[in-house]
Write an enzyme that holds these catalytic residues in place. Structure first.
Site, PDB file in Angstrom:
ATOM      1  CB  CYS D  33      -1.011  -1.444  -1.157  1.00 23.07           C
ATOM      2  SG  CYS D  33      -2.730  -1.899  -1.322  1.00 23.07           S
ATOM      3  CB  CYS D 102       3.814   6.425   4.432  1.00 26.85           C
ATOM      4  SG  CYS D 102       4.073   5.692   2.813  1.00 26.85           S
TER       5      CYS D 102
END
Ligand code: PLP
Ligand code: PLP
Lengths: 124, 389, 389, 124
Positions: D33, D102
């Site tokens: 990813c 994130c």
């Protein structure tokens, strides 16, 4: 889109109007389609002594009418009958393709006026 | 040709110099692809955001409801084909009017011919109005879209959109309107009108050519027409025409600010033209409903002569106008709009559309009023149908 | 950002100042609608004719084979959807490649999902080439279109179009190519290639954004995508974006005249970049086939770090580049092109595309070669996968 | 797109690197990813005496790593455990929506490092 010759004939034509007591009148075209041409002729000694047009229509219709009159005035009937739509268009330095039908109208107008004269003569 | 003698603003407009100025930096200095990562690209993205807000404000919409396209034609196609593709399973019936712009009519005709749709073309009355009753009666269970224009481009008639929209919505049917001619000229408030989709075009409001907007009400889902990089929230792919977008945004901003003044200036000029023509030229028909329609538009039929010839004579004198005659449109039939309001073919052929805008003046109107009668007289003197010589 | 440090010409290009100049008169002085009757409109029409010739010359096509659109995306959509709509009764199978631009891929996916088409995505080898053998084997009786791009936008690989076209034609199947990246950079000769349809875009060849061309070989019939006023011979309705058309025409003319010199200048710069990067940065993969592909394009994977981070560091130093990383593309997956040539996800994430153009210089290349190793070193020093610290 | 705080942390982070003999290491994320975060911690007297990160990922991944380290260094374990992804994002003056994952990685990284420390302690 139009040649200068077309525009000239359209703008400055002097050949239009009725001829009272014309010897022949050709009425061609169709109001609905937007082009109607009436050609008046006066015959003297087998010659087209005078000719005029009345036209309802676009620039090309008026210009071809005017040119057609120029081309038949003073001419013998046979010569007038021989005038093709192409000749009219060429004399105007060409027409846009979608306007060629106007030159056909002019050819038909001349023919129809002469026919009218002929049939009147026969009937007299 | 002197710009002040240009009377064809419904066909297109010059780009406002303020719009040209706003666009310039985006050709070279700020040329970056707004989808790119680097910070300079952010400036292009920001410029698009601003334009989207400007366009939204003009329509009283939200910025997220504004989608940039390549013009009015694409906006119309996107709305109609987008609904058709998305809801085909739900129904295959579309209702429009007989006086739509080809961008709507031909799209509907294509769907009918090739994609299994059924299209109803609502007739209009002699002033160009669609009847609310007829709309009501035309809606079926299979109807998925009503698309009726706001202002007609030829005669300026304004439809009672709000009522029409209410009828469609009462039956759960989406409503699209082609507002290419009304937007920027009169207030167009999507909230008030209630429409689900609305098209407008940049080059009719002093913006650059090749730009349009589709307003799509929040919650309304349609299929895209152009697929690709997911631009415009996936509804309209293609690298953004940043320059054009900045242009249509600026044009929208100016239109909103100045349209009231435009009306103040142009309506009297248009009315003066109408009065002057009727006074100086006999046998003229006024088409549409000038009082209640677009204030900048006048459509008349000058009987017994043909439109292209009038245009050509006027062109030689430096005037630019348009006509619904077959000859000037390069098709075989005269304006479908004029026929739909009941004009005879020959009167449609003799029609003249005068549409005013920013750079017209009283002066120019007076000139036109002086020239037109002479032109008409000459052409009538050639016409077999004019007997008043 | 200094323009000389812009290394993203495959994303978009600034408009050449000669093009901007050519366009200017058409915003205000010559704003007229080319479909209008008056003589001033003839000037706009004439300008379009000239542009059509310029675009035709660039492709060695006839002017009547050139159709103006709003961009590469629309051209691709028009070609693919146009064939699909026109020949659906004949067959419902389309062949494309795995490395097409989204303008082709997403269009095909939509046709598959919503319109009953079957799409074959030909795989490519590790350099990005489609196999002629595989194309041959994929064509069926129901195949109506092969659409394979000329040059890939990310890695620059050039397909053996001529051979591919011959295979399609030997089975009576139309061939469309997305030549957005090759046109204007290298000779693109439709007669020689034999393609039936070809797309290119203005903003990749120093023309304005929002303009494109679809070349359609004489005799090839497809359905339009935008219906309306019958512009572009009925294939693409919408008031012509005269300014944009003049722009793409001028850009085509300049590209044809100058592309050989561009190659002479840019190929050595690109090669220098490649050599420099390989010499100063360890563990770098070169993607595609630079020697035989587009001379302006270099795609590398800088292993163990992620592309967006590299772009951001470089951006801070004034360099503009792009990456096939998922982050920089705002999708969840990294570049489908890099995955299709067999890259691991993490190496695709670490990819960098350097694409050169008119305003790059040796100077700028040297600057980039100086900056990049520092940036890479810093990011690698943060990376858990870089063990050579 | 990014706040100046994000860019600052991305560009000027000093918290990165390995800690040799770390008491806990949290390894979160996924190469495929494009985001992998390793958080190293050193514990003294129930406090996080030192912490560092190693991150493979985008600007937001690096900035949230750096901010996360700032937020836990010198703090009691409990306080570090209580840090949410939102807190990290807010400390950075926000993140673009598509980058919020994130900050989740950062929260998970801290937790995972502490868990690692806990389980090692238990096993000793
Ligand atoms: C009512 C109406 N709809 C649609 C259009 C098409 O818009 P465009 O010229 O931007 O494609 C026009 C103008 O041409 C119009 O007048
Ligand atoms: C190969 C390729 N095809 C199509 C497109 C789309 O063209 P446009 O940006 O003009 O819509 C691009 C560029 O974005 C491209 O690189």
């Amino acid at each position: 889109m139009y040649s200068t010759k077309v525009i000239e004939h359209f703008k400055n034509s002097k050949n239009y109007g009725k001829i009272e007591n014309a010897d022949g009148i050709g009425k061609v075209g169709n109001k609905k389609c937007g082009d109607v041409m009436w050609i008046y002729i006066k015959i003297e000694n087998g010659l087209i002594a005078d000719a005029k047009f009345e036209t309802f229509g676009c620039v090309a219709a008026i210009a071809t009418s005017s040119m057609a009159i120029d081309m038949i005035k003073g001419k013998p009937i046979e010569e007038a009958l021989a005038i093709t739509n192409k000749a009219v268009a060429e004399a105007l330095d060409g027409l846009p393709p979608e306007k060629m039908h106007c030159s056909i109208l002019a050819e038909e107008g001349i023919k129809s006026a002469i026919e009218d004269y002929m049939s009147k003569k026969k009937n007299n | 040709m002197d710009l002040k003698n240009y009377f064809d603003y419904n066909a297109t407009t010059p780009v406002d110099t303020r719009v040209i100025e706003a666009m310039q930096p985006f050709f070279f200095e700020n040329f970056h692809n707004p989808s790119s990562f680097y910070s300079k690209a952010g400036e292009a993205l920001h410029a698009i955001d601003i334009a989207r807000e400007q366009a939204a404000k003009l329509l009283n919409a939200q910025p997220e409801e504004i989608f940039f396209t390549s013009g009015g034609t694409e906006s119309d196609n996107l709305a109609i084909q987008g609904v058709a593709s998305m809801y085909k399973e739900k129904g295959n019936h579309i209702i429009t009017s007989a006086i739509e712009h080809p961008a709507v009519l031909k799209t509907c005709q294509f769907l009918a011919k090739k994609k299994g749709f059924e299209v109803t073309y609502l007739p209009v009355d002699e002033k160009g109005y669609v009847s609310t009753k007829e709309l009501k009666e035309s809606i079926k269970d299979t109807t998925i879209l009503v698309t009726i224009m706001h202002a007609n481009n030829e005669i300026g008639t304004l439809q009672p959109l709000k009522e029409l929209v209410e009828i469609a919505h009462s039956r759960g049917v989406y409503f699209h309107t082609d507002a290419v001619q009304s937007t920027g000229k009169i207030p167009v408030d999507v909230k008030n009108l209630g429409v689900d989709m609305l098209s407008f075009s940049s080059h009719k409001i002093y913006g650059p050519k090749g730009m349009g907007v589709l307003y799509l009400k929040k919650g309304v889902k349609i299929d895209p027409l152009l697929f690709g990089g997911g631009h415009e929230h996936g509804l309209r792919a293609g690298t953004e025409n940043v320059t054009g977008i900045v242009g249509i945004g600026k044009a929208a901003e100016i239109a909103l600010a100045e349209m009231a003044d435009e009306e103040k200036k142009l309506r009297p000029l248009r009315d003066r033209l109408k009065k002057g023509i009727l006074e100086t030229i006999p046998d003229v028909l006024v088409n549409g409903d000038p009082e209640n329609g677009l204030y900048n538009t006048l459509n008349v039929s000058i009987r017994h002569i043909e439109g292209e010839s009038i245009l050509a004579m006027l062109d030689a004198d430096g005037f630019a106008l348009s006509s619904g005659s077959a000859c000037s449109s390069k098709s075989l039939d005269p304006s479908h709009v004029l026929l739909a309001i009941g004009l005879k073919h020959e009167d449609a052929h003799g029609s003249l559309r005068i549409s005013l805008g920013k750079y017209n003046s009283e002066d120019a109107v007076n000139n036109l009023l002086e020239t037109l009668p002479t032109v008409v007289q000459r052409l009538r003197s050639m016409s077999p149908f004019w007997t008043n010589k």
